[in-house]
Design a protein around this motif. Sequence first.
Motif, PDB file in Angstrom:
ATOM      1  N   TRP A   1       0.839  -1.203   0.000  1.00 58.89           N
ATOM      2  CA  TRP A   1       0.000   0.000   0.000  1.00 58.89           C
ATOM      3  C   TRP A   1       0.869   1.246   0.000  1.00 58.89           C
ATOM      4  O   TRP A   1       1.946   1.262   0.597  1.00 58.89           O
ATOM      5  CB  TRP A   1      -0.848   0.069   1.279  1.00 58.89           C
ATOM      6  N   ASN A   2       0.376   2.301  -0.579  1.00 60.64           N
ATOM      7  CA  ASN A   2       0.942   3.640  -0.380  1.00 60.64           C
ATOM      8  C   ASN A   2      -0.074   4.412   0.438  1.00 60.64           C
ATOM      9  O   ASN A   2      -1.263   4.405   0.117  1.00 60.64           O
ATOM     10  CB  ASN A   2       1.165   4.353  -1.713  1.00 60.64           C
ATOM     11  N   GLY A   3       0.413   5.037   1.488  1.00 62.42           N
ATOM     12  CA  GLY A   3      -0.528   5.774   2.318  1.00 62.42           C
ATOM     13  C   GLY A   3       0.163   6.521   3.424  1.00 62.42           C
ATOM     14  O   GLY A   3       1.387   6.622   3.453  1.00 62.42           O
ATOM     15  N   PHE A   4      -0.656   7.023   4.326  1.00 64.70           N
ATOM     16  CA  PHE A   4      -0.128   7.799   5.458  1.00 64.70           C
ATOM     17  C   PHE A   4      -0.843   7.326   6.709  1.00 64.70           C
ATOM     18  O   PHE A   4      -1.886   6.671   6.644  1.00 64.70           O
ATOM     19  CB  PHE A   4      -0.339   9.300   5.222  1.00 64.70           C
ATOM     20  N   GLU A   5      -0.255   7.667   7.847  1.00 64.35           N
ATOM     21  CA  GLU A   5      -0.855   7.225   9.092  1.00 64.35           C
ATOM     22  C   GLU A   5      -2.135   8.006   9.376  1.00 64.35           C
ATOM     23  O   GLU A   5      -2.147   9.239   9.293  1.00 64.35           O
ATOM     24  CB  GLU A   5       0.146   7.402  10.247  1.00 64.35           C
ATOM     25  N   LEU A   6      -3.168   7.250   9.728  1.00 61.18           N
ATOM     26  CA  LEU A   6      -4.424   7.897  10.097  1.00 61.18           C
ATOM     27  C   LEU A   6      -4.193   8.880  11.239  1.00 61.18           C
ATOM     28  O   LEU A   6      -4.808   9.944  11.289  1.00 61.18           O
ATOM     29  CB  LEU A   6      -5.457   6.831  10.495  1.00 61.18           C
ATOM     30  N   ALA A   7      -3.285   8.542  12.152  1.00 60.04           N
ATOM     31  CA  ALA A   7      -3.001   9.429  13.288  1.00 60.04           C
ATOM     32  C   ALA A   7      -2.601  10.825  12.813  1.00 60.04           C
ATOM     33  O   ALA A   7      -2.964  11.825  13.446  1.00 60.04           O
ATOM     34  CB  ALA A   7      -1.894   8.830  14.148  1.00 60.04           C
ATOM     35  N   ASP A   8      -1.860  10.898  11.711  1.00 61.42           N
ATOM     36  CA  ASP A   8      -1.422  12.213  11.228  1.00 61.42           C
ATOM     37  C   ASP A   8      -2.612  13.044  10.732  1.00 61.42           C
ATOM     38  O   ASP A   8      -2.653  14.262  10.909  1.00 61.42           O
ATOM     39  CB  ASP A   8      -0.385  12.047  10.114  1.00 61.42           C
ATOM     40  N   LEU A   9      -3.559  12.361  10.101  1.00 57.79           N
ATOM     41  CA  LEU A   9      -4.765  13.063   9.651  1.00 57.79           C
ATOM     42  C   LEU A   9      -5.592  13.509  10.859  1.00 57.79           C
ATOM     43  O   LEU A   9      -6.101  14.637  10.900  1.00 57.79           O
ATOM     44  CB  LEU A   9      -5.582  12.140   8.735  1.00 57.79           C
ATOM     45  N   LEU A  10      -5.699  12.628  11.850  1.00 57.27           N
ATOM     46  CA  LEU A  10      -6.483  12.974  13.043  1.00 57.27           C
ATOM     47  C   LEU A  10      -5.832  14.129  13.800  1.00 57.27           C
ATOM     48  O   LEU A  10      -6.513  15.020  14.300  1.00 57.27           O
ATOM     49  CB  LEU A  10      -6.659  11.753  13.942  1.00 57.27           C
ATOM     50  N   ASP A  11      -4.498  14.121  13.850  1.00 58.09           N
ATOM     51  CA  ASP A  11      -3.799  15.243  14.491  1.00 58.09           C
ATOM     52  C   ASP A  11      -4.104  16.545  13.758  1.00 58.09           C
ATOM     53  O   ASP A  11      -4.276  17.598  14.355  1.00 58.09           O
ATOM     54  CB  ASP A  11      -2.280  15.009  14.484  1.00 58.09           C
ATOM     55  N   ARG A  12      -4.149  16.452  12.438  1.00 61.60           N
ATOM     56  CA  ARG A  12      -4.395  17.644  11.627  1.00 61.60           C
ATOM     57  C   ARG A  12      -5.781  18.236  11.912  1.00 61.60           C
ATOM     58  O   ARG A  12      -5.938  19.455  11.973  1.00 61.60           O
ATOM     59  CB  ARG A  12      -4.258  17.278  10.152  1.00 61.60           C
ATOM     60  N   VAL A  13      -6.777  17.386  12.065  1.00 58.95           N
ATOM     61  CA  VAL A  13      -8.127  17.928  12.291  1.00 58.95           C
ATOM     62  C   VAL A  13      -8.371  18.236  13.761  1.00 58.95           C
ATOM     63  O   VAL A  13      -9.315  18.945  14.108  1.00 58.95           O
ATOM     64  CB  VAL A  13      -9.239  17.001  11.734  1.00 58.95           C
ATOM     65  N   GLY A  14      -7.517  17.702  14.636  1.00 65.24           N
ATOM     66  CA  GLY A  14      -7.601  18.073  16.044  1.00 65.24           C
ATOM     67  C   GLY A  14      -8.668  17.293  16.805  1.00 65.24           C
ATOM     68  O   GLY A  14      -9.827  17.701  16.860  1.00 65.24           O
ATOM     69  N   VAL A  15      -8.268  16.196  17.388  1.00 62.44           N
ATOM     70  CA  VAL A  15      -9.224  15.371  18.141  1.00 62.44           C
ATOM     71  C   VAL A  15      -9.474  16.011  19.502  1.00 62.44           C
ATOM     72  O   VAL A  15      -8.537  16.354  20.216  1.00 62.44           O
ATOM     73  CB  VAL A  15      -8.664  13.941  18.328  1.00 62.44           C
ATOM     74  N   GLN A  16     -10.734  16.176  19.835  1.00 65.53           N
ATOM     75  CA  GLN A  16     -11.076  16.833  21.093  1.00 65.53           C
ATOM     76  C   GLN A  16     -11.240  15.826  22.227  1.00 65.53           C
ATOM     77  O   GLN A  16     -11.530  14.649  22.012  1.00 65.53           O
ATOM     78  CB  GLN A  16     -12.375  17.628  20.933  1.00 65.53           C
ATOM     79  N   GLU A  17     -11.067  16.352  23.400  1.00 67.03           N
ATOM     80  CA  GLU A  17     -11.331  15.616  24.637  1.00 67.03           C
ATOM     81  C   GLU A  17     -12.725  14.987  24.538  1.00 67.03           C
ATOM     82  O   GLU A  17     -13.647  15.607  24.055  1.00 67.03           O
ATOM     83  CB  GLU A  17     -11.312  16.640  25.782  1.00 67.03           C
ATOM     84  N   GLY A  18     -12.834  13.783  24.978  1.00 63.36           N
ATOM     85  CA  GLY A  18     -14.159  13.160  24.963  1.00 63.36           C
ATOM     86  C   GLY A  18     -14.370  12.231  23.783  1.00 63.36           C
ATOM     87  O   GLY A  18     -15.232  11.346  23.821  1.00 63.36           O
ATOM     88  N   ALA A  19     -13.586  12.413  22.712  1.00 68.99           N
ATOM     89  CA  ALA A  19     -13.709  11.499  21.566  1.00 68.99           C
ATOM     90  C   ALA A  19     -13.107  10.151  21.957  1.00 68.99           C
ATOM     91  O   ALA A  19     -11.985  10.085  22.461  1.00 68.99           O
ATOM     92  CB  ALA A  19     -12.985  12.069  20.360  1.00 68.99           C
TER      93      ALA A  19
END
Length: 298
Positions: free
Chosen positions: A127-145
Motif C-alpha cells: 500500500w501507499n498511504g499515510f498514518e491515520l493518526a497524522d490526519l487525526l492530528d491535523r483535524v484536532g481530536v477533542q477531549e471526549g472522543a
Amino acid sequence: MARRWTNDLTHDDVTPEGLWLNRRHILAGLGAAGLAGLPAAGRAQPLEPNSWDDITSYNNFYEFGTGKDDPVRNAGAMDTSGWQVTVDGLVDNPGTYDLAELIGGLETEERLYRFRCVEAWSMVVPWNGFELADLLDRVGVQEGARYVAFETAVIPEVMPGVRRGVLDFPYVEGLRLDEAMHPLTIMATGIYGRDIPNQNGAPMRLVVPWKYGFKSIKSIVRISLVEDQPPTSWNKANAREYGFYSNVNPNVDHPRWSQATERRIGGGLFAQRQETLMFNGYPEVAGLYEGMDLTEFF
Ligand code: MTE
C-alpha cells in the motif's frame, strides 16, 4: 507506545516461514531483484506481495456487487475527481474538505501488509498511504472522543449493489480511538506506487492490518470523532457473526467456518493453506486489548 512506525516488519519469531520484504526491497524492484538485499539471517522465505492483477481484480466492494469480479467490472464508472470528505464530531476543525486539501502534505510511504479477509483468504499488498493518526492530528481530536466512525460514498447511479440494497448503505465502520491512532493504521491512496484503483477504494480507504479485511472501509466520504461505539455495517447485518473488533484471531472461529488457516490468493509458492497468525502477524497491537476477553469482544 512509539508514536512513529519505524519497523521494517521482520516477524521471524511469529512466523518462521515468513519474512517481510522491507520498503527498500520493494522500491529496489519486486521479486527476485529485491531478494538480494535480505538479511543474511534469512532462513525464512520473503513475504511475497500479490500481483497487481490479484489485488485489483479479486475484490469485495458490495456497492458494486457481491461477486469478486463485480468491483473491477463496475467501479470504473465512479468519478473520484473533486472528491470531498466531511470531518465532524469532536474535532477542532470540522468541515467538508476537498480531499487534496485535507491530506495534502501528509507524508506517504509504502507499506507491505498482510491482508486477511474474514472469508479465510489472504493477500499481501504494498500500500501507499499515510498514518491515520497524522490526519487525526491535523483535524484536532477533542477531549471526549473515544471512537472514529467512517462512511463510504453512496452513488446509486453507478453502484448496482446500492440499487439492489445488498447491505444497509452507506457502508460504515469504526475503530476505537487508540486503534485509529496506532502507527500500523493507515489511510491508503495507492498500491504499487500507482493511484489506488476504484475497486480497491479510491481515492482513499482505511487499512487496519491486524483486523479482518471488512474493517478496511473504502472510498471514504465522512470521518466522525464520536463518544460512543459507532455502528458497523457487518455487525448491523449479522451481529452474531461479525463483532465490532474483528481482530484476526485463529482461536476464535467464525460461527460457520474455522479461522485457523487461510488460502493465499495467487497460488504459486503460497498455494497451500497457511496458518492464520494472531493479530494477522502484528503482535505489537496486543497491548490494545489487554484484559479483554477476545472471545467475547470478537
Ligand atoms: N468497503 C466498502 N465500502 N464496501 C465493501 O463492501 N468490503 C470490505 C472492505 N471494505 C467493503 C469495504 C471487505 S469484506 C473486504 S475483504 C475488503 O474491503 C476488500 O478489500 P480489497 O478489495 O482491496 O481486497
